[in-house]
Design a protein around this motif. Sequence first.
Motif, PDB file in Angstrom:
ATOM      1  N   GLN A   1       1.414 -13.023  11.325  1.00  0.00           N
ATOM      2  CA  GLN A   1       0.534 -14.174  11.074  1.00  0.00           C
ATOM      3  C   GLN A   1       1.457 -15.395  11.130  1.00  0.00           C
ATOM      4  O   GLN A   1       1.932 -15.884  10.111  1.00  0.00           O
ATOM      5  N   ALA A   2       1.689 -15.860  12.350  1.00  0.00           N
ATOM      6  CA  ALA A   2       2.698 -16.885  12.581  1.00  0.00           C
ATOM      7  C   ALA A   2       2.416 -18.171  11.819  1.00  0.00           C
ATOM      8  O   ALA A   2       3.348 -18.848  11.366  1.00  0.00           O
ATOM      9  N   GLN A   3       1.135 -18.527  11.646  1.00  0.00           N
ATOM     10  CA  GLN A   3       0.815 -19.789  10.976  1.00  0.00           C
ATOM     11  C   GLN A   3       1.220 -19.797   9.509  1.00  0.00           C
ATOM     12  O   GLN A   3       1.338 -20.851   8.888  1.00  0.00           O
ATOM     13  N   HIS A   4       1.454 -18.601   8.928  1.00  0.00           N
ATOM     14  CA  HIS A   4       1.927 -18.501   7.548  1.00  0.00           C
ATOM     15  C   HIS A   4       3.312 -17.866   7.456  1.00  0.00           C
ATOM     16  O   HIS A   4       3.746 -17.495   6.358  1.00  0.00           O
ATOM     17  N   ASP A   5       3.991 -17.720   8.599  1.00  0.00           N
ATOM     18  CA  ASP A   5       5.342 -17.135   8.636  1.00  0.00           C
ATOM     19  C   ASP A   5       5.351 -15.747   7.988  1.00  0.00           C
ATOM     20  O   ASP A   5       6.246 -15.409   7.213  1.00  0.00           O
ATOM     21  N   LEU A   6       4.363 -14.920   8.320  1.00  0.00           N
ATOM     22  CA  LEU A   6       4.250 -13.593   7.717  1.00  0.00           C
ATOM     23  C   LEU A   6       4.370 -12.498   8.769  1.00  0.00           C
ATOM     24  O   LEU A   6       3.924 -12.658   9.909  1.00  0.00           O
TER      25      LEU A   6
ATOM     26  N   THR B   1       0.850  -1.193   0.000  1.00  0.00           N
ATOM     27  CA  THR B   1       0.000   0.000   0.000  1.00  0.00           C
ATOM     28  C   THR B   1       0.881   1.237   0.000  1.00  0.00           C
ATOM     29  O   THR B   1       2.052   1.192   0.410  1.00  0.00           O
ATOM     30  N   ASP B   2       0.288   2.372  -0.438  1.00  0.00           N
ATOM     31  CA  ASP B   2       1.057   3.607  -0.497  1.00  0.00           C
ATOM     32  C   ASP B   2       1.232   4.257   0.865  1.00  0.00           C
ATOM     33  O   ASP B   2       1.830   5.316   0.994  1.00  0.00           O
ATOM     34  N   LYS B   3       0.714   3.635   1.915  1.00  0.00           N
ATOM     35  CA  LYS B   3       0.886   4.155   3.271  1.00  0.00           C
ATOM     36  C   LYS B   3       2.106   3.554   3.965  1.00  0.00           C
ATOM     37  O   LYS B   3       2.287   3.722   5.170  1.00  0.00           O
ATOM     38  N   GLY B   4       2.922   2.828   3.203  1.00  0.00           N
ATOM     39  CA  GLY B   4       4.158   2.285   3.760  1.00  0.00           C
ATOM     40  C   GLY B   4       4.020   0.918   4.379  1.00  0.00           C
ATOM     41  O   GLY B   4       4.851   0.517   5.202  1.00  0.00           O
ATOM     42  N   VAL B   5       2.975   0.164   3.995  1.00  0.00           N
ATOM     43  CA  VAL B   5       2.775  -1.194   4.517  1.00  0.00           C
ATOM     44  C   VAL B   5       3.540  -2.180   3.643  1.00  0.00           C
ATOM     45  O   VAL B   5       3.400  -2.163   2.415  1.00  0.00           O
ATOM     46  N   ILE B   6       4.324  -3.027   4.287  1.00  0.00           N
ATOM     47  CA  ILE B   6       5.220  -3.950   3.575  1.00  0.00           C
ATOM     48  C   ILE B   6       5.048  -5.354   4.139  1.00  0.00           C
ATOM     49  O   ILE B   6       4.981  -5.542   5.364  1.00  0.00           O
ATOM     50  N   LEU B   7       4.975  -6.336   3.252  1.00  0.00           N
ATOM     51  CA  LEU B   7       4.901  -7.736   3.660  1.00  0.00           C
ATOM     52  C   LEU B   7       6.282  -8.373   3.593  1.00  0.00           C
ATOM     53  O   LEU B   7       7.057  -8.115   2.665  1.00  0.00           O
ATOM     54  N   THR B   8       6.588  -9.219   4.573  1.00  0.00           N
ATOM     55  CA  THR B   8       7.814 -10.012   4.550  1.00  0.00           C
ATOM     56  C   THR B   8       7.561 -11.286   5.354  1.00  0.00           C
ATOM     57  O   THR B   8       6.448 -11.535   5.823  1.00  0.00           O
ATOM     58  N   ASN B   9       8.582 -12.117   5.512  1.00  0.00           N
ATOM     59  CA  ASN B   9       8.449 -13.322   6.346  1.00  0.00           C
ATOM     60  C   ASN B   9       8.733 -12.991   7.804  1.00  0.00           C
ATOM     61  O   ASN B   9       9.601 -12.154   8.108  1.00  0.00           O
ATOM     62  N   LEU B  10       8.024 -13.655   8.684  1.00  0.00           N
ATOM     63  CA  LEU B  10       8.241 -13.447  10.112  1.00  0.00           C
ATOM     64  C   LEU B  10       9.649 -13.842  10.514  1.00  0.00           C
ATOM     65  O   LEU B  10      10.287 -13.170  11.339  1.00  0.00           O
ATOM     66  N   HIS B  11      10.167 -14.923   9.914  1.00  0.00           N
ATOM     67  CA  HIS B  11      11.501 -15.363  10.339  1.00  0.00           C
ATOM     68  C   HIS B  11      12.612 -14.392   9.930  1.00  0.00           C
ATOM     69  O   HIS B  11      13.717 -14.467  10.441  1.00  0.00           O
ATOM     70  N   VAL B  12      12.307 -13.455   9.005  1.00  0.00           N
ATOM     71  CA  VAL B  12      13.296 -12.447   8.610  1.00  0.00           C
ATOM     72  C   VAL B  12      13.499 -11.412   9.715  1.00  0.00           C
ATOM     73  O   VAL B  12      14.613 -10.934   9.930  1.00  0.00           O
ATOM     74  N   VAL B  13      12.415 -11.066  10.428  1.00  0.00           N
ATOM     75  CA  VAL B  13      12.485  -9.983  11.416  1.00  0.00           C
ATOM     76  C   VAL B  13      12.282 -10.455  12.846  1.00  0.00           C
ATOM     77  O   VAL B  13      12.371  -9.658  13.786  1.00  0.00           O
ATOM     78  N   GLN B  14      12.010 -11.739  13.029  1.00  0.00           N
ATOM     79  CA  GLN B  14      11.780 -12.252  14.382  1.00  0.00           C
ATOM     80  C   GLN B  14      13.026 -12.069  15.235  1.00  0.00           C
ATOM     81  O   GLN B  14      14.144 -12.338  14.789  1.00  0.00           O
ATOM     82  N   ALA B  15      12.831 -11.601  16.452  1.00  0.00           N
ATOM     83  CA  ALA B  15      13.910 -11.344  17.419  1.00  0.00           C
ATOM     84  C   ALA B  15      14.746 -10.119  17.072  1.00  0.00           C
ATOM     85  O   ALA B  15      15.700  -9.797  17.780  1.00  0.00           O
ATOM     86  N   ALA B  16      14.414  -9.413  15.989  1.00  0.00           N
ATOM     87  CA  ALA B  16      15.171  -8.210  15.634  1.00  0.00           C
ATOM     88  C   ALA B  16      14.856  -7.093  16.620  1.00  0.00           C
ATOM     89  O   ALA B  16      13.711  -6.897  17.019  1.00  0.00           O
TER      90      ALA B  16
ATOM     91  N   PRO C   1       0.306 -18.037  -0.619  1.00  0.00           N
ATOM     92  CA  PRO C   1      -0.599 -17.353  -1.556  1.00  0.00           C
ATOM     93  C   PRO C   1      -0.902 -15.933  -1.098  1.00  0.00           C
ATOM     94  O   PRO C   1      -1.009 -15.666   0.100  1.00  0.00           O
ATOM     95  N   ILE C   2      -1.043 -15.033  -2.030  1.00  0.00           N
ATOM     96  CA  ILE C   2      -1.213 -13.621  -1.691  1.00  0.00           C
ATOM     97  C   ILE C   2      -2.503 -13.377  -0.927  1.00  0.00           C
ATOM     98  O   ILE C   2      -2.587 -12.415  -0.142  1.00  0.00           O
ATOM     99  N   GLU C   3      -3.528 -14.232  -1.097  1.00  0.00           N
ATOM    100  CA  GLU C   3      -4.753 -14.053  -0.328  1.00  0.00           C
ATOM    101  C   GLU C   3      -4.469 -14.133   1.177  1.00  0.00           C
ATOM    102  O   GLU C   3      -4.962 -13.315   1.950  1.00  0.00           O
ATOM    103  N   SER C   4      -3.657 -15.113   1.584  1.00  0.00           N
ATOM    104  CA  SER C   4      -3.298 -15.238   2.999  1.00  0.00           C
ATOM    105  C   SER C   4      -2.410 -14.086   3.427  1.00  0.00           C
ATOM    106  O   SER C   4      -2.572 -13.525   4.514  1.00  0.00           O
ATOM    107  N   ALA C   5      -1.455 -13.724   2.555  1.00  0.00           N
ATOM    108  CA  ALA C   5      -0.510 -12.654   2.882  1.00  0.00           C
ATOM    109  C   ALA C   5      -1.227 -11.316   3.032  1.00  0.00           C
ATOM    110  O   ALA C   5      -0.971 -10.561   3.977  1.00  0.00           O
ATOM    111  N   ALA C   6      -2.126 -11.005   2.108  1.00  0.00           N
ATOM    112  CA  ALA C   6      -2.864  -9.742   2.192  1.00  0.00           C
ATOM    113  C   ALA C   6      -3.782  -9.735   3.402  1.00  0.00           C
ATOM    114  O   ALA C   6      -3.995  -8.687   4.030  1.00  0.00           O
TER     115      ALA C   6
END
Length: 309
Positions: free
Chosen positions: A178-183, A142-157, A296-301
């Motif tokens: 969304q831990a069940q999808h690692d998001l 989104t243009d409001k600065g919302v970004i999707l990534t994996n949870l394991h990339v930023v977990q414990a950061a 799938p992007i449906e879960s990610a969104a």
Amino acid sequence: MRKPALYSRSARAAPAPAPAGDGAAAARPAPSQVGQVSRRSRWRAGLAAAAVNPRLMWAALALLGALLLASVWQLSAHGPRALTQKDIDAAVLRTLTTQNLPSRAARAAEKIRPAVVRVVSYVKNKKGEDVEHGVGTGVVITDKGVILTNLHVVQAAQTIKLVFADGSESGANIAGVQAQHDLAVLQALVIPDDFHAATLRTTADLAPGDEVVAVGFPFGIGPSTSAGVISGLGRAFKSPEGEQEINNLIQFDAAANPGNSGGPLVTMDGEVVGIVTGILNPTSHRTFVGIGFAVPIESAAGAAGLPPF
């Protein structure tokens, strides 16, 4: 000006049924009309591609220049003569054989690249200094600065830094998980002026064999592009480090490695259908052997609170 997130409902079009009875033959266009419609479609598709890709635009300009020169020569040498379809087809063929046009994968990567973000996580060492903990990928939705990534990339950061396509940087906070999808959903603290959001597309019409592109930062190198196909749908995966199995994943064979995590999996139209989340390797090495997985992007969104397709 910032651009809003876009949604695509692209799907394979079903052929229209022919009218019943004797009227079917009368409604069928003449062969010459079919040829004219086909030629118009090719020109329209070419003009649309040229508007998106500068290299195609220059190729189109070169073709128009060639046609103009041919017209002038014909006029000066033999008097007025209208261009025929044969002349146009010959000029198009000459342009296609002399111009190095970009591939479909290159065009898809070019479209998604402005929305791809490098995600770097940091932790404090014993001296209280920030130390790089991991590098992954994110995609702007989104243009409001919302970004999707994996949870394991930023977990414990303890600190998260984003690097945008234009080279600008920003800190980020974790806005949701969304831990069940690692998001993980990130909120950028600073939004660039020329901010690009990706186009998201439903996975309802995906099928094994469909071409896809993965863009990200494998081993921190990038943005890097790899191309392949959808290998399967509805897969399950459990990473060697994870305790939870992730279900309903997209399997693909575009090369992905550590660092691609959180990056977009896109169609040849440059539309996001998944978030890369893991790779399968039967050995202890964390390298790609031909099987990758994406949420799938449906879960990610849904993790970001966006409405379903």
